[in-house]
Design a protein around this motif. Structure first.
Motif, PDB file in Angstrom:
ATOM      1  N   ALA A   9       0.831  -1.206   0.000  1.00  0.00           N
ATOM      2  CA  ALA A   9       0.000   0.000   0.000  1.00  0.00           C
ATOM      3  C   ALA A   9       0.869   1.260   0.000  1.00  0.00           C
ATOM      4  CB  ALA A   9      -0.939  -0.009   1.202  1.00  0.00           C
ATOM      5  N   LEU A  10       2.005   1.202   0.672  1.00  0.00           N
ATOM      6  CA  LEU A  10       2.914   2.348   0.683  1.00  0.00           C
ATOM      7  C   LEU A  10       3.497   2.594  -0.711  1.00  0.00           C
ATOM      8  CD1 LEU A  10       4.256   4.521   2.388  1.00  0.00           C
ATOM      9  CD2 LEU A  10       6.090   2.903   2.864  1.00  0.00           C
ATOM     10  N   ILE A  11       3.857   1.529  -1.393  1.00  0.00           N
ATOM     11  CA  ILE A  11       4.350   1.669  -2.773  1.00  0.00           C
ATOM     12  C   ILE A  11       3.251   2.244  -3.660  1.00  0.00           C
ATOM     13  CG2 ILE A  11       5.094   0.358  -4.810  1.00  0.00           C
ATOM     14  CD1 ILE A  11       6.578  -1.503  -2.789  1.00  0.00           C
ATOM     15  N   TRP A  12       2.030   1.766  -3.473  1.00  0.00           N
ATOM     16  CA  TRP A  12       0.872   2.275  -4.214  1.00  0.00           C
ATOM     17  C   TRP A  12       0.710   3.777  -3.962  1.00  0.00           C
ATOM     18  CZ3 TRP A  12      -4.737   0.600  -2.629  1.00  0.00           C
ATOM     19  CH2 TRP A  12      -5.664   1.167  -3.490  1.00  0.00           C
ATOM     20  N   HIS A  13       0.880   4.190  -2.715  1.00  0.00           N
ATOM     21  CA  HIS A  13       0.739   5.603  -2.360  1.00  0.00           C
ATOM     22  C   HIS A  13       1.827   6.448  -3.031  1.00  0.00           C
ATOM     23  CE1 HIS A  13      -0.484   9.050  -0.039  1.00  0.00           C
ATOM     24  NE2 HIS A  13       0.771   9.230   0.337  1.00  0.00           N
ATOM     25  N   VAL A  14       3.040   5.958  -3.024  1.00  0.00           N
ATOM     26  CA  VAL A  14       4.142   6.690  -3.657  1.00  0.00           C
ATOM     27  C   VAL A  14       3.885   6.833  -5.158  1.00  0.00           C
ATOM     28  CG1 VAL A  14       6.597   6.573  -4.240  1.00  0.00           C
ATOM     29  CG2 VAL A  14       5.847   6.096  -1.904  1.00  0.00           C
TER      30      VAL A  14
END
Length: 91
Positions: free
Chosen positions: A15-20
């Motif tokens: 999810a963090l990669i998705w956010h970035v």
């Protein structure tokens, strides 16, 4: 660490990669529209850029652009996964 915690941590990382990625796509979209944006200060101004993206897409189409929802949903998913991992692990 048990399996559930590891799965939740992997979910948070995804999810963090998705956010970035969503943040960079909003930056790129604003840049292509001729808005003044700074890649160096992206982490600091990402919320403002998302708000500006939302405002511009609402003016153009009458609806909020899809990248805004990716931005908001992904950061909330990170928070949810981390909270669940802490709960599962037992504080």
């Amino acid at each position: 660490m048990d399996t559930a915690t590891i799965i939740l941590i992997i979910g948070a990382a995804a999810a963090l990669i998705w956010h970035v990625v969503a943040t960079i796509m909003i930056y790129d979209n604003l840049r292509k529209r001729g808005e003044k944006v700074s890649f160096i200060l992206l982490r600091l101004f990402s919320t403002g850029y998302a708000a500006r993206y939302r405002e511009l897409t609402r003016k153009e189409t009458g609806q909020t652009g899809p990248l805004f929802f990716h931005y908001v949903f992904s950061i909330n998913a990170v928070l949810l996964f981390i909270v669940l991992a802490v709960i599962v692990r037992g504080f």
